[in-house]
Design a protein around this motif. Structure first.
Motif, PDB file in Angstrom:
ATOM      1  N   GLN A 169       8.230 -22.109  14.137  1.00 12.15           N
ATOM      2  CA  GLN A 169       8.822 -21.424  13.000  1.00 12.15           C
ATOM      3  C   GLN A 169      10.026 -20.618  13.474  1.00 12.15           C
ATOM      4  O   GLN A 169      10.072 -20.163  14.621  1.00 12.15           O
ATOM      5  CB  GLN A 169       7.817 -20.502  12.309  1.00 12.15           C
ATOM      6  CG  GLN A 169       7.320 -19.341  13.146  1.00 12.15           C
ATOM      7  CD  GLN A 169       6.345 -18.466  12.378  1.00 12.15           C
ATOM      8  OE1 GLN A 169       6.103 -18.672  11.191  1.00 12.15           O
ATOM      9  NE2 GLN A 169       5.765 -17.482  13.042  1.00 12.15           N
ATOM     10  N   LYS A 170      10.995 -20.485  12.595  1.00 14.07           N
ATOM     11  CA  LYS A 170      12.205 -19.744  12.916  1.00 14.07           C
ATOM     12  C   LYS A 170      12.044 -18.280  12.532  1.00 14.07           C
ATOM     13  O   LYS A 170      11.491 -17.958  11.485  1.00 14.07           O
ATOM     14  CB  LYS A 170      13.395 -20.343  12.163  1.00 14.07           C
ATOM     15  CG  LYS A 170      13.704 -21.778  12.531  1.00 14.07           C
ATOM     16  CD  LYS A 170      14.829 -22.343  11.673  1.00 14.07           C
ATOM     17  CE  LYS A 170      15.097 -23.796  12.008  1.00 14.07           C
ATOM     18  NZ  LYS A 170      16.156 -24.386  11.154  1.00 14.07           N
ATOM     19  N   ILE A 171      12.533 -17.398  13.389  1.00 14.74           N
ATOM     20  CA  ILE A 171      12.546 -15.964  13.112  1.00 14.74           C
ATOM     21  C   ILE A 171      13.930 -15.427  13.486  1.00 14.74           C
ATOM     22  O   ILE A 171      14.652 -16.068  14.260  1.00 14.74           O
ATOM     23  CB  ILE A 171      11.450 -15.208  13.896  1.00 14.74           C
ATOM     24  CG1 ILE A 171      11.635 -15.427  15.405  1.00 14.74           C
ATOM     25  CG2 ILE A 171      10.060 -15.649  13.453  1.00 14.74           C
ATOM     26  CD1 ILE A 171      10.668 -14.623  16.264  1.00 14.74           C
ATOM     27  N   PRO A 172      14.339 -14.296  12.941  1.00 18.69           N
ATOM     28  CA  PRO A 172      15.665 -13.762  13.294  1.00 18.69           C
ATOM     29  C   PRO A 172      15.742 -13.416  14.774  1.00 18.69           C
ATOM     30  O   PRO A 172      14.784 -12.893  15.357  1.00 18.69           O
ATOM     31  CB  PRO A 172      15.783 -12.505  12.418  1.00 18.69           C
ATOM     32  CG  PRO A 172      14.750 -12.655  11.357  1.00 18.69           C
ATOM     33  CD  PRO A 172      13.644 -13.462  11.942  1.00 18.69           C
ATOM     34  N   HIS A 173      16.866 -13.688  15.384  1.00 14.02           N
ATOM     35  CA  HIS A 173      17.088 -13.277  16.766  1.00 14.02           C
ATOM     36  C   HIS A 173      17.122 -11.749  16.823  1.00 14.02           C
ATOM     37  O   HIS A 173      17.782 -11.109  15.994  1.00 14.02           O
ATOM     38  CB  HIS A 173      18.414 -13.857  17.272  1.00 14.02           C
ATOM     39  CG  HIS A 173      18.628 -13.671  18.741  1.00 14.02           C
ATOM     40  ND1 HIS A 173      19.050 -12.478  19.290  1.00 14.02           N
ATOM     41  CD2 HIS A 173      18.471 -14.530  19.781  1.00 14.02           C
ATOM     42  CE1 HIS A 173      19.140 -12.609  20.590  1.00 14.02           C
ATOM     43  NE2 HIS A 173      18.798 -13.849  20.917  1.00 14.02           N
ATOM     44  N   PRO A 174      16.433 -11.145  17.781  1.00 10.62           N
ATOM     45  CA  PRO A 174      16.371  -9.672  17.809  1.00 10.62           C
ATOM     46  C   PRO A 174      17.722  -8.998  18.010  1.00 10.62           C
ATOM     47  O   PRO A 174      17.905  -7.837  17.624  1.00 10.62           O
ATOM     48  CB  PRO A 174      15.431  -9.384  18.989  1.00 10.62           C
ATOM     49  CG  PRO A 174      15.438 -10.631  19.816  1.00 10.62           C
ATOM     50  CD  PRO A 174      15.628 -11.753  18.850  1.00 10.62           C
ATOM     51  N   GLY A 175      18.687  -9.716  18.584  1.00  9.90           N
ATOM     52  CA  GLY A 175      19.984  -9.090  18.842  1.00  9.90           C
ATOM     53  C   GLY A 175      21.068  -9.435  17.847  1.00  9.90           C
ATOM     54  O   GLY A 175      22.238  -9.098  18.057  1.00  9.90           O
ATOM     55  N   ILE A 176      20.688 -10.075  16.742  1.00 14.08           N
ATOM     56  CA  ILE A 176      21.697 -10.598  15.825  1.00 14.08           C
ATOM     57  C   ILE A 176      22.614  -9.511  15.268  1.00 14.08           C
ATOM     58  O   ILE A 176      23.846  -9.651  15.290  1.00 14.08           O
ATOM     59  CB  ILE A 176      21.032 -11.398  14.673  1.00 14.08           C
ATOM     60  CG1 ILE A 176      22.095 -11.915  13.701  1.00 14.08           C
ATOM     61  CG2 ILE A 176      19.982 -10.596  13.958  1.00 14.08           C
ATOM     62  CD1 ILE A 176      21.511 -12.793  12.610  1.00 14.08           C
ATOM     63  N   GLN A 177      22.058  -8.419  14.791  1.00 14.87           N
ATOM     64  CA  GLN A 177      22.888  -7.390  14.166  1.00 14.87           C
ATOM     65  C   GLN A 177      23.813  -6.735  15.180  1.00 14.87           C
ATOM     66  O   GLN A 177      25.023  -6.571  14.932  1.00 14.87           O
ATOM     67  CB  GLN A 177      22.013  -6.329  13.497  1.00 14.87           C
ATOM     68  CG  GLN A 177      22.817  -5.285  12.727  1.00 14.87           C
ATOM     69  CD  GLN A 177      21.925  -4.342  11.932  1.00 14.87           C
ATOM     70  OE1 GLN A 177      20.704  -4.360  12.070  1.00 14.87           O
ATOM     71  NE2 GLN A 177      22.535  -3.514  11.104  1.00 14.87           N
ATOM     72  N   GLY A 178      23.281  -6.396  16.342  1.00 12.63           N
ATOM     73  CA  GLY A 178      24.095  -5.747  17.365  1.00 12.63           C
ATOM     74  C   GLY A 178      25.191  -6.649  17.899  1.00 12.63           C
ATOM     75  O   GLY A 178      26.326  -6.201  18.119  1.00 12.63           O
ATOM     76  N   ASN A 179      24.870  -7.925  18.112  1.00 13.14           N
ATOM     77  CA  ASN A 179      25.872  -8.853  18.630  1.00 13.14           C
ATOM     78  C   ASN A 179      26.999  -9.097  17.630  1.00 13.14           C
ATOM     79  O   ASN A 179      28.175  -9.167  17.998  1.00 13.14           O
ATOM     80  CB  ASN A 179      25.218 -10.186  19.002  1.00 13.14           C
ATOM     81  CG  ASN A 179      24.385 -10.077  20.264  1.00 13.14           C
ATOM     82  OD1 ASN A 179      24.586  -9.179  21.084  1.00 13.14           O
ATOM     83  ND2 ASN A 179      23.440 -10.982  20.428  1.00 13.14           N
TER      84      ASN A 179
END
Length: 275
Positions: A169-179
């Motif tokens: 299953q796909k989940i948001p990458h934990p660093g997406i917002q910061g990156n």
């Protein structure tokens, strides 16, 4: 001209991500930001199915993650030797249908021959499978929780047996917002992207899930400059998801390959600059 790709960096045999290389050939400065992470599911059940190729008419792989699930099953259950000695040969007596060159490359790495590699999406792969002789046994289809229904429906309508099993299953990458924030605010962060980025000329989405998890952040960070960005999609499913969000799709790759995407983005940007 700077372009942003919302995907994991993946080095090829040349030590460079092929998307960055292909876009670079057109003079485009590409950056990669991963927006998805994955959790694997039902691996014991999948491993058991892989141990019984006699029960299936072949395999279907529509994503690299499904192939990674095979690798995890072999590693976790100490099946590597059994795979090399007998299972691989037995599965190779049956077709392994794949979408795209990236998935095909991974399937070949585990020792299986592939069919349908040049099919650019699940719908075209389903058409290819339907053009072949129908198997008496079901095709085993490891997939994600958000798999599309086009391929299963087309096979069912043609009377081709298929058994799907959800393996990730796909989940948001934990660093997406910061990156993303670092990219848009012109900061230097790690090796994923270089300095002085700002608002890119183009952003490419690689899945509807990636769009879902990143769009709000992009809209907030781009602000009034959102209209300057061209949006591209790796395939028709992602393009439809962009359109459903009311975003204009400047380019959809003809095939889910680095070369096809790079050519499409270059053509779209050139057409826009001529307007």
């Amino acid at each position: 001209m700077k372009v942003l790709l919302l995907k994991d960096p993946k080095e090829d045999d040349c030590g460079q991500d092929p998307y960055i290389r292909e876009l670079g050939l057109y003079g485009l400065d590409a950056a990669l930001i991963p927006v998805l992470s994955f959790e694997f599911l039902s691996l014991p059940s999948f491993s058991e199915k892989l141990s019984h190729p006699e029960g299936y008419g072949g395999l279907i792989f529509t994503s690299p993650r499904a192939v990674e699930a095979v690798e995890l099953c072999l590693e976790k259950d100490d099946k590597t030797e059994a795979w090399k000695k007998s299972l691989k040969e037995k599965w190779n007596a049956k077709p392994a249908y794949v979408v795209g060159s990236a998935t095909a490359s991974l399937v070949r790495k585990i020792g299986l021959e592939t069919e349908g590699e040049k099919c650019g999406n699940a719908e075209k792969l389903a058409e290819y499978i339907c053009s072949r002789e129908s198997p008496a046994l079901p095709l085993l289809f490891p997939c994600g929780t958000l798999k599309g229904e086009i391929l299963p429906k087309m096979l069912k309508d043609q009377g081709i047996p298929m058994e799907s099993i959800t393996v990730y299953q796909k989940i948001p990458h934990p660093g997406i917002q910061g990156n993303l924030k670092s990219y848009f605010s012109r900061e230097v962060v790690g090796l994923l992207f270089s300095s002085l980025q700002g608002v890119p000329a183009s952003i490419t989405f690689f899945s509807p899930s990636g769009l879902t998890y990143s769009l709000q952040h992009i809209q907030e960070l781009a602000g009034d400059s959102i209209g300057q960005i061209q949006f591209a999609a790796i395939g028709p499913t992602t393009a439809r998801a962009l359109a459903a969000q009311g975003l204009p799709v400047s380019c959809t790759a003809e095939l889910p390959t680095p070369g096809a995407l790079a050519a499409g983005i270059r053509k779209a940007l050139h057409a826009h600059s001529c307007c």
